[in-house]
Design a protein around this motif. Structure first.
Motif, PDB file in Angstrom:
ATOM      1  N   SER A   1      35.667  39.315  32.954  1.00  0.00           N
ATOM      2  CA  SER A   1      35.485  40.436  33.877  1.00  0.00           C
ATOM      3  C   SER A   1      34.006  40.692  34.139  1.00  0.00           C
ATOM      4  CB  SER A   1      36.129  41.702  33.308  1.00  0.00           C
ATOM      5  OG  SER A   1      37.522  41.573  33.174  1.00  0.00           O
ATOM      6  N   PHE A   2      33.204  40.646  33.096  1.00  0.00           N
ATOM      7  CA  PHE A   2      31.768  40.887  33.252  1.00  0.00           C
ATOM      8  C   PHE A   2      31.121  39.791  34.097  1.00  0.00           C
ATOM      9  CE2 PHE A   2      29.991  44.233  30.309  1.00  0.00           C
ATOM     10  CZ  PHE A   2      31.190  44.899  30.146  1.00  0.00           C
ATOM     11  N   ARG A   3      31.508  38.548  33.856  1.00  0.00           N
ATOM     12  CA  ARG A   3      30.929  37.454  34.632  1.00  0.00           C
ATOM     13  C   ARG A   3      31.398  37.483  36.080  1.00  0.00           C
ATOM     14  NH1 ARG A   3      32.429  32.709  33.250  1.00  0.00           N
ATOM     15  NH2 ARG A   3      33.922  33.182  31.620  1.00  0.00           N
ATOM     16  N   ALA A   4      32.628  37.969  36.304  1.00  0.00           N
ATOM     17  CA  ALA A   4      33.120  38.100  37.674  1.00  0.00           C
ATOM     18  C   ALA A   4      32.297  39.131  38.440  1.00  0.00           C
ATOM     19  CB  ALA A   4      34.597  38.491  37.661  1.00  0.00           C
ATOM     20  N   VAL A   5      32.031  40.259  37.806  1.00  0.00           N
ATOM     21  CA  VAL A   5      31.189  41.282  38.447  1.00  0.00           C
ATOM     22  C   VAL A   5      29.792  40.732  38.703  1.00  0.00           C
ATOM     23  CG1 VAL A   5      30.076  43.521  38.086  1.00  0.00           C
ATOM     24  CG2 VAL A   5      32.492  43.225  37.513  1.00  0.00           C
ATOM     25  N   GLN A   6      29.280  39.997  37.742  1.00  0.00           N
ATOM     26  CA  GLN A   6      27.962  39.373  37.887  1.00  0.00           C
ATOM     27  C   GLN A   6      27.931  38.426  39.079  1.00  0.00           C
ATOM     28  OE1 GLN A   6      26.509  36.571  34.744  1.00  0.00           O
ATOM     29  NE2 GLN A   6      25.024  38.177  34.308  1.00  0.00           N
ATOM     30  N   ALA A   7      29.083  37.808  39.379  1.00  0.00           N
ATOM     31  CA  ALA A   7      29.182  36.873  40.500  1.00  0.00           C
ATOM     32  C   ALA A   7      29.500  37.572  41.823  1.00  0.00           C
ATOM     33  CB  ALA A   7      30.252  35.822  40.206  1.00  0.00           C
ATOM     34  N   GLY A   8      29.577  38.906  41.801  1.00  0.00           N
ATOM     35  CA  GLY A   8      29.801  39.660  43.028  1.00  0.00           C
ATOM     36  C   GLY A   8      31.230  40.057  43.280  1.00  0.00           C
TER      37      GLY A   8
ATOM     38  N   ASP B   1      41.170  40.209  50.028  1.00  0.00           N
ATOM     39  CA  ASP B   1      39.751  40.020  49.745  1.00  0.00           C
ATOM     40  C   ASP B   1      39.649  39.018  48.602  1.00  0.00           C
ATOM     41  OD1 ASP B   1      37.093  40.084  49.054  1.00  0.00           O
ATOM     42  OD2 ASP B   1      36.915  42.263  49.073  1.00  0.00           O
ATOM     43  N   GLN B   2      39.196  37.820  48.896  1.00  0.00           N
ATOM     44  CA  GLN B   2      39.159  36.759  47.895  1.00  0.00           C
ATOM     45  C   GLN B   2      38.084  36.967  46.834  1.00  0.00           C
ATOM     46  OE1 GLN B   2      39.274  32.782  49.425  1.00  0.00           O
ATOM     47  NE2 GLN B   2      41.152  33.146  50.578  1.00  0.00           N
ATOM     48  N   GLN B   3      37.302  38.030  46.967  1.00  0.00           N
ATOM     49  CA  GLN B   3      36.330  38.380  45.931  1.00  0.00           C
ATOM     50  C   GLN B   3      36.883  39.413  44.963  1.00  0.00           C
ATOM     51  OE1 GLN B   3      33.213  36.801  45.441  1.00  0.00           O
ATOM     52  NE2 GLN B   3      34.393  35.477  46.799  1.00  0.00           N
ATOM     53  N   ARG B   4      38.192  39.646  45.019  1.00  0.00           N
ATOM     54  CA  ARG B   4      38.828  40.597  44.105  1.00  0.00           C
ATOM     55  C   ARG B   4      39.426  39.892  42.889  1.00  0.00           C
ATOM     56  NH1 ARG B   4      42.554  43.807  48.506  1.00  0.00           N
ATOM     57  NH2 ARG B   4      40.922  45.185  49.371  1.00  0.00           N
ATOM     58  N   LEU B   5      39.262  40.500  41.749  1.00  0.00           N
ATOM     59  CA  LEU B   5      39.998  40.161  40.543  1.00  0.00           C
ATOM     60  C   LEU B   5      40.973  41.312  40.346  1.00  0.00           C
ATOM     61  CD1 LEU B   5      39.996  37.979  38.294  1.00  0.00           C
ATOM     62  CD2 LEU B   5      38.471  39.489  36.990  1.00  0.00           C
TER      63      LEU B   5
ATOM     64  N   LEU C   1      37.136  32.323  43.916  1.00  0.00           N
ATOM     65  CA  LEU C   1      36.490  33.211  42.951  1.00  0.00           C
ATOM     66  C   LEU C   1      36.433  32.541  41.575  1.00  0.00           C
ATOM     67  CD1 LEU C   1      35.206  35.880  42.182  1.00  0.00           C
ATOM     68  CD2 LEU C   1      37.500  36.819  41.796  1.00  0.00           C
ATOM     69  N   TRP C   2      37.521  31.873  41.210  1.00  0.00           N
ATOM     70  CA  TRP C   2      37.538  31.168  39.924  1.00  0.00           C
ATOM     71  C   TRP C   2      36.398  30.151  39.842  1.00  0.00           C
ATOM     72  CZ3 TRP C   2      40.078  31.465  35.356  1.00  0.00           C
ATOM     73  CH2 TRP C   2      40.010  30.356  34.515  1.00  0.00           C
ATOM     74  N   ARG C   3      36.226  29.382  40.900  1.00  0.00           N
ATOM     75  CA  ARG C   3      35.154  28.381  40.916  1.00  0.00           C
ATOM     76  C   ARG C   3      33.782  29.045  40.816  1.00  0.00           C
ATOM     77  NH1 ARG C   3      38.589  26.148  45.202  1.00  0.00           N
ATOM     78  NH2 ARG C   3      39.592  24.230  44.462  1.00  0.00           N
ATOM     79  N   LYS C   4      33.652  30.180  41.468  1.00  0.00           N
ATOM     80  CA  LYS C   4      32.373  30.890  41.478  1.00  0.00           C
ATOM     81  C   LYS C   4      32.031  31.440  40.093  1.00  0.00           C
ATOM     82  CE  LYS C   4      29.956  34.388  44.260  1.00  0.00           C
ATOM     83  NZ  LYS C   4      30.131  35.390  45.348  1.00  0.00           N
ATOM     84  N   VAL C   5      33.026  31.982  39.402  1.00  0.00           N
ATOM     85  CA  VAL C   5      32.802  32.561  38.076  1.00  0.00           C
ATOM     86  C   VAL C   5      32.667  31.471  37.015  1.00  0.00           C
ATOM     87  CG1 VAL C   5      33.749  34.095  36.294  1.00  0.00           C
ATOM     88  CG2 VAL C   5      34.019  34.683  38.713  1.00  0.00           C
ATOM     89  N   GLY C   6      33.448  30.390  37.171  1.00  0.00           N
ATOM     90  CA  GLY C   6      33.356  29.272  36.244  1.00  0.00           C
ATOM     91  C   GLY C   6      34.393  29.267  35.147  1.00  0.00           C
ATOM     92  N   GLY C   7      35.446  30.067  35.307  1.00  0.00           N
ATOM     93  CA  GLY C   7      36.524  30.049  34.328  1.00  0.00           C
ATOM     94  C   GLY C   7      36.213  30.870  33.088  1.00  0.00           C
ATOM     95  N   PHE C   8      37.128  30.807  32.121  1.00  0.00           N
ATOM     96  CA  PHE C   8      36.951  31.529  30.868  1.00  0.00           C
ATOM     97  C   PHE C   8      35.957  30.787  29.965  1.00  0.00           C
ATOM     98  CE2 PHE C   8      41.043  33.366  32.085  1.00  0.00           C
ATOM     99  CZ  PHE C   8      40.875  34.687  31.709  1.00  0.00           C
TER     100      PHE C   8
END
Length: 304
Positions: free
Chosen positions: A196-203, A116-120, A175-182
């Motif tokens: 982590s918070f921004r990743a969840v925000q991005a779905g 699942d490419q939406q997983r961190l 996912l990295w592109r979607k979140v926008g990195g650190f």
């Protein structure tokens, strides 16, 4: 013409004076011919260290990305991922210099991401003695306290949120592109909680994978001589960035309550290095003052 071999995983490590750890801990990973590329980002520390890490990468066939200054952890990762994306990998695995993962564990991490490419994804992390370093983590949104996911909740009515450590983190390029990195604002510490918070925000789904084991000696790149005391950078950025995180993610009364508790929280951070250090050095006192001062001033991207 032979077909270019695909890269199923890029292993990314940010170096700051740790070439010996990297040489030892990453020696058994699969190589480029097996579909694994190693990318080392060298945050400049000394000319001697730059020569050592360059020679190591040339010997091992690793990609080296250099910076003329110390960019900090998060920005160093961003620089490395930018290079890694040019290799068109299926997955990227971020590892600390003092972390060790075997080929099987690396494959399992990559499989978790490909499922699942939406997983961190973050594995279970233990030190060499078997003590747990990471087995899932929570952040108390009321006061900024962090605790293990398996720990008893300290406040029954608290709002706890999950986060994953940057000591070992696996993700897909999409996912990295979607979140926008650190975020570049943190420099060191708390950037993984923010990510982590921004990743969840991005779905994204934050996935702790306890069946995958990584060995990590906490503070291996920050301590020397077996001393318990932490570095001044450890104290300063943990204190400062705790308040930066509150300003980023909270507002109104919630933010003010968290900021008001900063003196207590900062003192607890200092005591992670023991009380003896307070009699032996001014460094923890200086880090305490500067961390609180810059945290209250909301200094973003400051470097000490």
């Amino acid at each position: 013409m032979s077909k270019k071999k695909s890269i199923w995983c890029v292993v990314l490590v940010v170096n700051y004076g740790s070439h010996e750890l990297i040489a030892r801990n990453f020696s058994t990973l699969p190589c480029r011919e097996d579909g694994v590329a190693m990318v080392v980002v060298d945050n400049f520390s000394t000319e001697a260290e730059r020569r050592e890490i360059r020679a190591l990468c040339q010997t091992r066939g690793w990609d080296l990305v250099t910076s003329g200054i110390n960019l900090g952890f998060g920005t160093g990762v961003n620089l490395g991922v930018e290079h890694a994306l040019g290799l068109d990998p299926e997955t990227i695995v971020l590892l600390n210099p003092d972390a060790v993962i075997d080929a099987s564990g690396l494959r399992q991490l990559a499989d978790e991401v490909r499922g699942d490419q939406q997983r961190l994804v973050c594995p279970r992390i233990e030190d060499t003695a078997g003590k747990v370093f990471f087995a899932g983590a929570l952040l108390d949104m009321g006061n900024g306290d962090t605790l293990g996911a398996a720990s008893a909740r300290r406040r029954a009515d608290a709002d706890y949120r999950e986060w994953l450590t940057g000591a070992c983190l696996a993700f897909a390029p999409s996912l990295w592109r979607k979140v926008g990195g650190f975020s570049d604002d943190y420099f060191l510490y708390w950037e993984d909680i923010d990510f982590s918070f921004r990743a969840v925000q991005a779905g994204a789904e934050l996935r702790y994978a306890p069946h995958i084991l990584v060995i990590h000696d906490e503070g291996g790149t920050q301590q020397a001589g077996g001393q318990r005391a932490k570095s001044g950078l450890y104290y300063y950025y943990n204190i400062r960035n705790r308040m930066l995180f509150a300003r980023t993610w909270l507002s109104g009364a919630d933010q003010r309550r968290w900021i008001r508790g900063s003196l207590r929280a900062s003192w607890e951070i200092i005591l992670r290095g023991g009380r003896r250090q307070l009699l032996q050095s001014l460094k923890p006192w200086r880090a305490l003052f500067l961390g609180l001062y810059d945290g209250f001033r909301d200094v973003r991207g400051a470097q000490r």
